[in-house]
Design an enzyme around this catalytic site. Structure first.
Site, short mmCIF file in Angstrom:
data_model
loop_
_atom_site.label_atom_id
_atom_site.label_comp_id
_atom_site.label_asym_id
_atom_site.label_seq_id
_atom_site.Cartn_x
_atom_site.Cartn_y
_atom_site.Cartn_z
N SER A 123 -1.70 0.38 6.96
CA SER A 123 -1.75 -0.76 7.77
C SER A 123 -2.62 -1.63 7.12
CB SER A 123 -2.33 -0.25 9.19
OG SER A 123 -3.72 0.20 8.82
N ASP A 124 -2.47 -3.10 7.82
CA ASP A 124 -3.25 -4.03 7.42
C ASP A 124 -3.97 -4.88 8.50
OD1 ASP A 124 -4.63 -5.13 4.65
OD2 ASP A 124 -3.95 -6.81 5.71
N GLN A 125 -4.67 -5.78 8.38
CA GLN A 125 -5.23 -6.45 9.44
C GLN A 125 -6.05 -7.88 8.93
OE1 GLN A 125 -9.01 -6.14 11.49
NE2 GLN A 125 -7.75 -5.38 13.36
N LYS A 168 0.85 -1.41 0.18
CA LYS A 168 -0.03 0.05 -0.01
C LYS A 168 0.93 1.21 -0.11
CE LYS A 168 -3.72 -2.07 2.37
NZ LYS A 168 -4.53 -2.27 3.82
#
Length: 226
Positions: free
Chosen positions: A87-89, A62
């Site tokens: 961010s990522d989750q 990203k």
């Protein structure tokens, strides 16, 4: 491009690389003014062996995509450096990575898997100082322990395919209204879900996708590289 941040310093700008309403709310609650950009990457094309490696790779992808969009427009100027937050989750349940469900049946499968069990929200936050190229990143992994989740509740929260899943890649608004169109298939911080959460080991902001304490730490560290 981005607004001046009013938190720990008035001398830098912030870009949030996410369309998530929850992440926007958390960063705003932290006292920051910021611009929003989206990466528009194919997340399914990025695969890794472990959830920790996956969320890191996605947050990095990203950031890279947004940097390409900016074309170096964030070189230091008199307004100071520009900080990019990506961010990522993913959720992990029964040892399996759970991203956004692809359809209603997968959403039901995810939620049933939580019932009477536990899951982990695996977050990775990456902060990039676009003026220097320095990056700081880290993980935050809260644990959620669940009560029994009855089928009646699942039937209420899983929206039929024709209402959400055919459109969720097009309309951000539907993503934010739909209870299941999130990583792990269930919006855990919604008030209707709270009776089924036995215990949260961690913080609500981390479950929502942007751990405050970690994000603040990484922003500070990225500025210290100046």
């Amino acid at each position: 491009m981005a607004s001046i941040c009013n938190n720990s310093s008035p001398s830098f700008k912030v870009i949030l690389g996410s369309s998530s309403l929850a992440r926007r709310e958390i960063l705003a609650d932290m006292g920051y003014e910021f611009a929003v950009m989206t990466a528009d990457i194919d997340e399914k094309a990025i695969r890794r062996e472990t959830p920790e490696e996956l969320v890191k790779a996605l947050a990095e992808a990203k950031a890279e995509a947004i940097k390409q969009k900016l074309h170096g427009d964030c070189a230091r100027d008199r307004d100071g450096p520009t900080i990019l937050v990506t961010s990522d989750q993913v959720m992990v349940s029964k040892g399996m990575i759970r991203e956004r469900p692809r359809n209603t049946e997968e959403a039901r499968e995810f939620i049933r898997g939580y019932s009477g069990d536990r899951a982990f929200a695996v977050n990775y936050v990456l902060v990039t100082n676009l003026s220097t190229g320095a990056t700081k990143g880290g993980w935050d992994i809260p644990e959620i322990k669940f009560q029994h989740i009855p089928d009646e509740f699942i039937d209420k929260v899983v929206i039929p395919d024709t209402h959400a899943y055919k459109l969720y890649n097009l309309l951000i608004e539907i993503k934010e209204v739909d209870m299941t169109c999130v990583a792990g298939g269930l919006r855990l911080t919604h008030q209707s879900v709270s009776p089924f959460v036995k215990e949260l080991v961690g913080t609500t902001d981390s479950v929502r996708g942007l751990p405050r304490k970690l994000t603040e730490k990484l922003i500070r560290e990225s500025l210290e590289t100046e």
